[in-house]
Write an enzyme that holds these catalytic residues in place. Structure first.
Site, PDB file in Angstrom:
ATOM      1  N   ASN A 103       0.498  -1.192   0.077  1.00  0.00           N
ATOM      2  CA  ASN A 103      -0.125  -0.158  -0.175  1.00  0.00           C
ATOM      3  C   ASN A 103       0.984   1.112   0.369  1.00  0.00           C
ATOM      4  O   ASN A 103       1.666   1.896   0.810  1.00  0.00           O
ATOM      5  CB  ASN A 103      -1.487   0.199   0.927  1.00  0.00           C
ATOM      6  CG  ASN A 103      -1.775   1.156   1.314  1.00  0.00           C
ATOM      7  OD1 ASN A 103      -1.858   2.237   0.153  1.00  0.00           O
ATOM      8  ND2 ASN A 103      -2.411   1.264   2.338  1.00  0.00           N
ATOM      9  N   LYS A 126       0.146   4.284  -0.427  1.00  0.00           N
ATOM     10  CA  LYS A 126      -0.249   5.807   0.501  1.00  0.00           C
ATOM     11  C   LYS A 126      -0.569   6.950  -0.765  1.00  0.00           C
ATOM     12  O   LYS A 126      -0.867   6.422  -1.896  1.00  0.00           O
ATOM     13  CB  LYS A 126      -0.249   5.489   1.780  1.00  0.00           C
ATOM     14  CG  LYS A 126       0.033   4.112   2.527  1.00  0.00           C
ATOM     15  CD  LYS A 126       0.059   4.468   4.502  1.00  0.00           C
ATOM     16  CE  LYS A 126      -0.084   3.496   4.777  1.00  0.00           C
ATOM     17  NZ  LYS A 126       0.051   3.670   6.300  1.00  0.00           N
ATOM     18  N   HIS A 180      -9.279   1.233   4.370  1.00  0.00           N
ATOM     19  CA  HIS A 180      -8.036   1.173   5.349  1.00  0.00           C
ATOM     20  C   HIS A 180      -8.281   2.242   6.434  1.00  0.00           C
ATOM     21  O   HIS A 180      -9.079   3.039   6.571  1.00  0.00           O
ATOM     22  CB  HIS A 180      -7.121   1.345   4.195  1.00  0.00           C
ATOM     23  CG  HIS A 180      -5.903   1.831   5.306  1.00  0.00           C
ATOM     24  ND1 HIS A 180      -4.998   3.131   5.633  1.00  0.00           N
ATOM     25  CD2 HIS A 180      -4.653   1.199   5.037  1.00  0.00           C
ATOM     26  CE1 HIS A 180      -3.996   2.416   6.416  1.00  0.00           C
ATOM     27  NE2 HIS A 180      -3.590   1.468   5.731  1.00  0.00           N
ATOM     28  N   GLU A 207      -6.699   5.216   7.716  1.00  0.00           N
ATOM     29  CA  GLU A 207      -6.609   6.506   7.475  1.00  0.00           C
ATOM     30  C   GLU A 207      -7.646   6.642   6.662  1.00  0.00           C
ATOM     31  O   GLU A 207      -8.176   8.078   6.719  1.00  0.00           O
ATOM     32  CB  GLU A 207      -4.941   6.428   6.404  1.00  0.00           C
ATOM     33  CG  GLU A 207      -4.319   6.092   7.248  1.00  0.00           C
ATOM     34  CD  GLU A 207      -3.379   5.705   6.751  1.00  0.00           C
ATOM     35  OE1 GLU A 207      -3.296   5.509   5.083  1.00  0.00           O
ATOM     36  OE2 GLU A 207      -1.716   4.685   7.591  1.00  0.00           O
ATOM     37  N   GLU A 214      -5.156  -4.501  10.811  1.00  0.00           N
ATOM     38  CA  GLU A 214      -3.951  -3.955  11.051  1.00  0.00           C
ATOM     39  C   GLU A 214      -4.663  -2.824  11.931  1.00  0.00           C
ATOM     40  O   GLU A 214      -5.298  -1.895  11.634  1.00  0.00           O
ATOM     41  CB  GLU A 214      -4.158  -2.859   9.888  1.00  0.00           C
ATOM     42  CG  GLU A 214      -3.502  -3.731   8.150  1.00  0.00           C
ATOM     43  CD  GLU A 214      -3.194  -2.365   7.328  1.00  0.00           C
ATOM     44  OE1 GLU A 214      -1.789  -2.602   6.736  1.00  0.00           O
ATOM     45  OE2 GLU A 214      -3.605  -1.805   7.375  1.00  0.00           O
ATOM     46  N   GLY A 246       2.615   2.426  10.774  1.00  0.00           N
ATOM     47  CA  GLY A 246       4.136   3.954  10.386  1.00  0.00           C
ATOM     48  C   GLY A 246       4.565   4.242  11.605  1.00  0.00           C
ATOM     49  O   GLY A 246       4.734   4.757  12.073  1.00  0.00           O
ATOM     50  N   SER A 252       3.800  -2.124   9.773  1.00  0.00           N
ATOM     51  CA  SER A 252       4.969  -1.391  10.557  1.00  0.00           C
ATOM     52  C   SER A 252       5.605  -3.321  10.043  1.00  0.00           C
ATOM     53  O   SER A 252       7.069  -3.895  10.756  1.00  0.00           O
ATOM     54  CB  SER A 252       5.410  -1.950  12.485  1.00  0.00           C
ATOM     55  OG  SER A 252       4.694  -0.061  12.354  1.00  0.00           O
TER      56      SER A 252
HETATM   57  P1  13P Z   1       3.049   0.694   7.320  1.00  0.00           P
HETATM   58  O1  13P Z   1       3.426  -0.194   7.138  1.00  0.00           O
HETATM   59  O2  13P Z   1       4.174   2.042   7.165  1.00  0.00           O
HETATM   60  O3  13P Z   1       3.390   0.661   9.369  1.00  0.00           O
HETATM   61  O4  13P Z   1       1.987   0.908   6.593  1.00  0.00           O
HETATM   62  C1  13P Z   1       0.950  -0.323   7.180  1.00  0.00           C
HETATM   63  C2  13P Z   1      -0.291   0.048   6.114  1.00  0.00           C
HETATM   64  O5  13P Z   1      -0.986   0.446   6.725  1.00  0.00           O
HETATM   65  C3  13P Z   1      -0.680  -0.957   5.240  1.00  0.00           C
HETATM   66  O6  13P Z   1      -2.078  -0.942   4.830  1.00  0.00           O
END
Ligand code: 13P
Length: 244
Positions: A4, A6, A90, A92, A162, A168, A208
């Site tokens: 992903n 983002k 997601h 976010e 997740e 992150g 992560s």
């Molecule tokens: P990170 O791997 O940067 O923690 O992000 C995970 C994520 O949100 C994947 O969709």
């Protein structure tokens, strides 16, 4: 194994990524590999990945076929580009853009109906985990996301667990914690869609994931793959995770 990206990379940067990444994973058959770039990078990414073992996914999809929905993208528009997968719900989107369990359900139904492979994200925030509510939150998110879907219609569904506190932050869920959460999701899927469906359901872990923790996470029976953010932006790093 899904990436992903983002809101990272321009089309040229996407092309550079595939130039470096594809040779590193060519011939890798153990896992399906999916990269989900921002919408504007999709044409360049589909083109770059054509004929390879890497599929391309969107990061969101609207539930209507078309209409006055500024800033949204339909399943038909994704399919027309050669996109095969899509991330839905997601954290976010849920945290910053008002995505709810109900809109996740609408998007999921539309994606499945159109023939896209949805990667539906669920996960608890830190306060929920600390209050002992993780299982309840995961069950609620699954029940609402899968509302009015049959096992037949949901056959291609992929779920991503997740935990929001692990995204992150560099704080990965331990393999055991992640596996426990996956088991809760699988049990809920079994309640809703039946045991056979749940047994085959692929549940990815995200939060992560890095080259140095991928092996430990993936060695858990319950964990079928990874949804990788930050560490998927670099070709070598994502290839190392794919080939853990
Ligand atoms: P990170 O791997 O940067 O923690 O992000 C995970 C994520 O949100 C994947 O969709």
């Amino acid at each position: 194994m899904a990436a992903n990206w983002k809101m990272y990379k321009t089309p040229n940067q996407a092309r550079d990524f595939f130039r470096d990444f594809l040779p590193l994973v060519s011939g890798h058959e153990r896992d399906e590999i999916v990269v989900c770039p921002p919408f504007l990078d999709l044409p360049a990414s589909v083109e770059a990945a054509k004929g390879s073992n890497v599929s391309i996914g969107g990061q969101n999809v609207h539930w209507k076929e078309e209409g006055a929905f500024t800033g949204e993208t339909s399943a038909a528009q994704l399919l027309a580009l050669g996109v095969t997968h899509v991330i839905i719900g997601h954290s976010e989107r849920r945290q910053y853009f008002g995505e709810t369990d109900d809109t996740v359900n609408l998007r999921l139904k539309a994606a499945l109906e159109a023939g896209l492979i949805p990667i539906c994200c669920v996960g608890e925030v830190l306060e929920e985990r600390e209050a002992g509510l993780t299982d309840d939150v995961l069950r609620r998110q699954c029940v609402r996301a899968f509302h009015a879907l049959s096992a037949k219609k949901a056959a291609k569904l992929v779920v991503a667990y997740e935990p929001v506190w692990a995204i992150g932050t560099g704080k990965t869920a331990t393999p055991e914690l992640a596996a426990e959460a996956h088991a809760v999701i699988r049990r809920e899927a079994s309640e809703i869609f039946g045991e056979e469906f749940a047994g085959k359901l692929r549940i990815l872990y995200g939060g992560s994931v890095k080259p140095d923790n991928a092996t430990a996470l993936m060695s858990q029976e319950e964990i079928d793959g990874a949804l990788v953010g930050g560490a998927s932006l670099d070709a070598k790093s994502f290839a190392a995770i794919v080939k853990y």
